[in-house]
Motif scaffolding. Structure first.
Motif, PDB file in Angstrom:
ATOM      1  N   MET A   1     -15.479 -48.853 -19.051  1.00  0.00           N
ATOM      2  CA  MET A   1     -15.009 -48.581 -20.421  1.00  0.00           C
ATOM      3  C   MET A   1     -13.490 -48.557 -20.454  1.00  0.00           C
ATOM      4  SD  MET A   1     -15.946 -45.355 -22.867  1.00  0.00           S
ATOM      5  CE  MET A   1     -15.232 -45.195 -24.492  1.00  0.00           C
ATOM      6  N   ALA A   2     -12.903 -49.239 -21.440  1.00  0.00           N
ATOM      7  CA  ALA A   2     -11.451 -49.326 -21.541  1.00  0.00           C
ATOM      8  C   ALA A   2     -10.847 -47.965 -21.843  1.00  0.00           C
ATOM      9  CB  ALA A   2     -11.057 -50.312 -22.625  1.00  0.00           C
ATOM     10  N   ARG A   3      -9.723 -47.681 -21.210  1.00  0.00           N
ATOM     11  CA  ARG A   3      -8.989 -46.454 -21.490  1.00  0.00           C
ATOM     12  C   ARG A   3      -8.046 -46.667 -22.664  1.00  0.00           C
ATOM     13  NH1 ARG A   3      -6.665 -45.444 -15.601  1.00  0.00           N
ATOM     14  NH2 ARG A   3      -6.756 -47.718 -15.656  1.00  0.00           N
ATOM     15  N   THR A   4      -7.582 -45.564 -23.256  1.00  0.00           N
ATOM     16  CA  THR A   4      -6.783 -45.628 -24.479  1.00  0.00           C
ATOM     17  C   THR A   4      -5.468 -44.893 -24.293  1.00  0.00           C
ATOM     18  OG1 THR A   4      -8.768 -45.773 -25.863  1.00  0.00           O
ATOM     19  CG2 THR A   4      -6.741 -45.040 -26.941  1.00  0.00           C
ATOM     20  N   GLY A  26      -6.003 -54.071 -19.686  1.00  0.00           N
ATOM     21  CA  GLY A  26      -7.329 -53.699 -20.165  1.00  0.00           C
ATOM     22  C   GLY A  26      -7.412 -52.424 -20.966  1.00  0.00           C
ATOM     23  N   TRP A  27      -6.256 -51.862 -21.357  1.00  0.00           N
ATOM     24  CA  TRP A  27      -6.235 -50.628 -22.140  1.00  0.00           C
ATOM     25  C   TRP A  27      -6.313 -50.932 -23.636  1.00  0.00           C
ATOM     26  CZ3 TRP A  27      -4.636 -45.442 -20.424  1.00  0.00           C
ATOM     27  CH2 TRP A  27      -4.507 -45.327 -19.026  1.00  0.00           C
ATOM     28  N   ASN A  28      -6.821 -49.962 -24.402  1.00  0.00           N
ATOM     29  CA  ASN A  28      -6.593 -49.910 -25.841  1.00  0.00           C
ATOM     30  C   ASN A  28      -5.269 -49.184 -26.070  1.00  0.00           C
ATOM     31  OD1 ASN A  28      -9.313 -50.841 -26.349  1.00  0.00           O
ATOM     32  ND2 ASN A  28      -9.998 -48.756 -25.898  1.00  0.00           N
ATOM     33  N   VAL A  29      -4.588 -49.517 -27.170  1.00  0.00           N
ATOM     34  CA  VAL A  29      -3.305 -48.867 -27.430  1.00  0.00           C
ATOM     35  C   VAL A  29      -3.192 -48.434 -28.886  1.00  0.00           C
ATOM     36  CG1 VAL A  29      -2.012 -49.985 -25.570  1.00  0.00           C
ATOM     37  CG2 VAL A  29      -2.169 -51.115 -27.782  1.00  0.00           C
ATOM     38  N   GLY A  30      -2.645 -47.244 -29.092  1.00  0.00           N
ATOM     39  CA  GLY A  30      -2.292 -46.753 -30.409  1.00  0.00           C
ATOM     40  C   GLY A  30      -0.789 -46.808 -30.545  1.00  0.00           C
ATOM     41  N   LEU A  31      -0.315 -47.533 -31.548  1.00  0.00           N
ATOM     42  CA  LEU A  31       1.112 -47.817 -31.693  1.00  0.00           C
ATOM     43  C   LEU A  31       1.702 -46.961 -32.810  1.00  0.00           C
ATOM     44  CD1 LEU A  31       0.722 -51.712 -31.596  1.00  0.00           C
ATOM     45  CD2 LEU A  31       1.088 -50.161 -29.661  1.00  0.00           C
ATOM     46  N   PHE A  32       2.510 -45.965 -32.425  1.00  0.00           N
ATOM     47  CA  PHE A  32       3.069 -45.019 -33.388  1.00  0.00           C
ATOM     48  C   PHE A  32       4.569 -45.243 -33.511  1.00  0.00           C
ATOM     49  CE2 PHE A  32       4.957 -40.983 -34.641  1.00  0.00           C
ATOM     50  CZ  PHE A  32       4.117 -40.533 -35.642  1.00  0.00           C
ATOM     51  N   ALA A  33       5.052 -45.463 -34.727  1.00  0.00           N
ATOM     52  CA  ALA A  33       6.482 -45.620 -35.012  1.00  0.00           C
ATOM     53  C   ALA A  33       6.647 -45.639 -36.525  1.00  0.00           C
ATOM     54  CB  ALA A  33       7.042 -46.898 -34.395  1.00  0.00           C
ATOM     55  N   GLY A  75     -12.825 -43.502 -29.198  1.00  0.00           N
ATOM     56  CA  GLY A  75     -13.647 -42.564 -28.454  1.00  0.00           C
ATOM     57  C   GLY A  75     -12.894 -41.589 -27.573  1.00  0.00           C
ATOM     58  N   GLY A  76     -11.595 -41.419 -27.805  1.00  0.00           N
ATOM     59  CA  GLY A  76     -10.805 -40.478 -27.017  1.00  0.00           C
ATOM     60  C   GLY A  76      -9.440 -41.044 -26.692  1.00  0.00           C
TER      61      GLY A  76
END
Length: 223
Positions: A1-4, A26-33, A75-76
């Motif tokens: 499962m991909a990490r975030t 292979g990660w998921n990314v949340g882009l905050f700016a 999922g986390g």
């Protein structure tokens, strides 16, 4: 499962380069700016493993909302990169602008604290990893430098967090670059470090075996 991975200051420079490196790994990314247009362009480049999270790093409620949205979507949260930061136009104390100092403290210190506050419960659940952008300036005394002092805070707090996180199996790393060719500077610095150099250092720490906590990484230009 991909990490975030949650990244602040993600719209350009080190943050954007780290997002690219993480997705490639292979990660998921949340882009905050704050720059929604730049975030949306980066999401188009990276694909459906990236999520744009527009917001102001100096606002705790906005960081909490962004982290919650990211955790719900993937999922986390397995790691957070407190990368948002700023510099000063005037060096030293005598020539310094108090209004600039206040803005610097809000993002370099409070913004970083808010990232920790917004993500720590998620990281505790995943036994995750926090990465902070420090600086070579945070490990030496520079005449009257308020910016340098703000990065001394990052290094000190990062060490304290590593001790706290160890209690529940988490990790904390401070990545400390020398001069990097980013929009942080008014003029290009093509002979210095590139954002990709620092992104690789972040990924080195994140991908280290679970038994190892890489607590500090110093990256200096050869020239």
């Amino acid at each position: 499962m991909a990490r975030t991975l949650f990244i602040t200051g993600a719209s350009s420079g080190i943050g954007a380069a780290t997002a690219r490196a993480a997705v490639e790994a292979g990660w998921n990314v949340g882009l905050f700016a704050r720059s929604q247009d730049k975030l949306e362009d980066l999401v188009k480049e990276l694909g459906d493993t990236a999520m744009a999270l527009p917001g102001d790093a100096t606002d705790l409620s906005e960081q909490r909302k962004a982290a919650a949205s990211l955790a719900e979507a993937f999922g986390g949260i397995d790691a957070a990169f407190a990368n948002a930061g700023t510099g000063l136009s005037a060096a030293g104390t005598e020539a310094g602008d108090p209004e600039e100092w206040e803005a610097l403290v809000r993002i370099n210190i409070l913004g970083l604290l808010w990232t920790v506050k917004a993500t720590q419960s998620h990281l505790k659940e995943s036994k995750g990893h926090l990465v902070l952008t420090g600086s070579a300036a945070g490990r030496k005394h520079i005449k009257g430098s308020v910016y340098s002092a703000s990065k001394w805070f990052v290094h000190g707090y990062g060490g304290n967090l590593a001790e706290e996180f160890r209690e529940w199996g988490g990790r904390c790393t401070v990545v400390a670059p020398g001069m990097v060719d980013t929009p942080f500077f008014d003029e290009a610095k093509p002979d210095k470090l590139q954002p990709e150099d620092i992104a690789r250092s972040v990924m080195f720490a994140l991908e280290a075996d679970r038994r190892a906590n890489v607590q500090e990484v110093f990256v200096m230009p050869v020239d």
